[in-house]
Design a protein around this motif. Sequence first.
Motif, PDB file in Angstrom:
ATOM      1  N   LEU A 290       0.835  -1.200   0.000  1.00 68.61           N
ATOM      2  CA  LEU A 290       0.000   0.000   0.000  1.00 68.61           C
ATOM      3  C   LEU A 290       0.870   1.250   0.000  1.00 68.61           C
ATOM      4  O   LEU A 290       1.962   1.263   0.571  1.00 68.61           O
TER       5      LEU A 290
ATOM      6  N   ASP B  66      -6.300  -3.616   4.912  1.00 66.53           N
ATOM      7  CA  ASP B  66      -5.607  -2.397   4.492  1.00 66.53           C
ATOM      8  C   ASP B  66      -5.596  -1.327   5.585  1.00 66.53           C
ATOM      9  O   ASP B  66      -4.539  -0.756   5.889  1.00 66.53           O
TER      10      ASP B  66
ATOM     11  N   VAL C 295      -5.431   2.584  -0.871  1.00 75.04           N
ATOM     12  CA  VAL C 295      -5.706   1.170  -0.638  1.00 75.04           C
ATOM     13  C   VAL C 295      -5.317   0.358  -1.868  1.00 75.04           C
ATOM     14  O   VAL C 295      -5.018   0.909  -2.931  1.00 75.04           O
TER      15      VAL C 295
END
Length: 549
Positions: free
Chosen positions: A73, A308, A130
């Motif tokens: 990420l 996430d 994300v």
Amino acid sequence: MVLVIKWNIGRRAIQIAYSCYHHDYLARCVGVRFFSTVNEGGGGKSGKVSNKPAICTADELHSVSLNNCDWRLALWRYLPPPQAPRRNHPLLLLSGVGTNAIGYDLSPDESSSFARYMCNQGFDTWILEVRGTGLSVQESDSKNIEKSVHPAESTNVQGVSAALVNEQEPAVVSTVWDESRLMNKLTETLSRLSERVSGFVSGSQSKIVFAKLVHRMSKLLEDSFLYKQVNTIRKKLLSLLEMRENSAVVASLVGKQSKKLGEGHRSVTSSLFDLQKRLTTTMGGFQEQLLDLILKYDWDFDNYLEEDIPAAMEYIKAQTRPKDDKLLTVGHSMGGILLYARLSRCGLEGREPGLAAIVTLASSLDYSSSKSALKLLLPLADPAQVLNVPVIPLRTLVAAAYPLTSRAPYALAWLNEMISATDMMHPDQLKKLVGNSFCNIPAKLLLQLTTAFQERGLCDRSGKIFYKDHLHKSSVPVLALAGDRDQICPPEAVYETVKLIPENLVNYEVFGDTDGPHYAHYDLVGGHMAAKRLYPCIVQFLSRYDGTS
């Protein structure tokens, strides 16, 4: 039979859209080897990126690895200046569905950059991208993506039309599109693809599925400039599919004639078999690429919520070390929905959410009673499910529609009102938002989000946990803001969630006056009036729970 239906034109179009997005976005990272940089911190996979791409306008770029998958990420970080007030908590910003960090940073100053405004107010500000958005990347794709960046640096290919027809076009979105030219190229491309795969499609089945899909598209475009062109494409594709029904007769005639040709003409028959073999090989390649797309876009809302968000929060806390181990957070659209869902989930499980306070901008867990324009996405859910389409190319669709909203005959001008109210966003910032902010959306994510339009609101992937039901168990202060002209998340939708939160914990405000100014969905984040009226409201609220006022 299902396997045959899978191989229709939609598959290839999705494939092209996916390729277009990655080449276009990464082409902007000129002179940078983002995916091959060595991160700080002892050689671990998470850390600060040493060579930040030009597309990242933050002070720093950080990469965060997930434990149970190969996604890394991206976190954009904005460092407060020395003269800014000292804050006790870092600030995490979450974007809407299918958007990257750019929506929070539309200008080089704080006039239309929420991230820079909050940074100058003393908040150590982080924006999370994300999985599947912006500079987040799968490690298994690192080498392939880096190779894609290199030719992009020299050719500077940008825009959807370049991906479709292999032509170089100017990078400016507002001048690159000519409506008639676009439709001609799109028609030619789809026809060419149809000819390549029609021999492998069951005529009767494909016509049924295709007719249903085009009917839904036509209903959405009924009053627009594109309606006539879509019908023209539909007729051409249906005629190609009808040709498939006669293929058996044609094959029989070819077989009979081949027998009469004799030894002297065996090369012709051989060529036909070679053609069949090449088409079969091509079909196998399509199958592999579709499987790659299905695997690549195999996540939903709960993956964001359970993987996430926690990973990003833990990383930020490790970097900033807040004394109470908590963060301040702001979420726009789906970003706010994720925050509500985290409060609900932690309340259900009796866990501490790790949040000192949250602000939601145009977010709700329940859209069922509102007149949200997101209901236009509902027709896409059924065809996506039937055709097993793994991803919705939002960026391509938005880029294609933008010229029709900004130039005569303004056939889709009403779409502008969904993004920004009249005169609320500078044209350059609106162009930047449309041209750079949107990303592709996994069909699985879209299908889960459609549950927000059902009676009990958004639920988890199992269909057993409804996030509305446990929101009242949270003890985290909430500021919920809405825009008076927001057609995506109207004030009544925002209030559907607000009323579930204990009154002593929630503040609710609708921005917009009877005589103006008015606020649409993205005006709450990047409108030119936001810095004067909305941003100070957020700072005041967060400061109250940061312990500095």
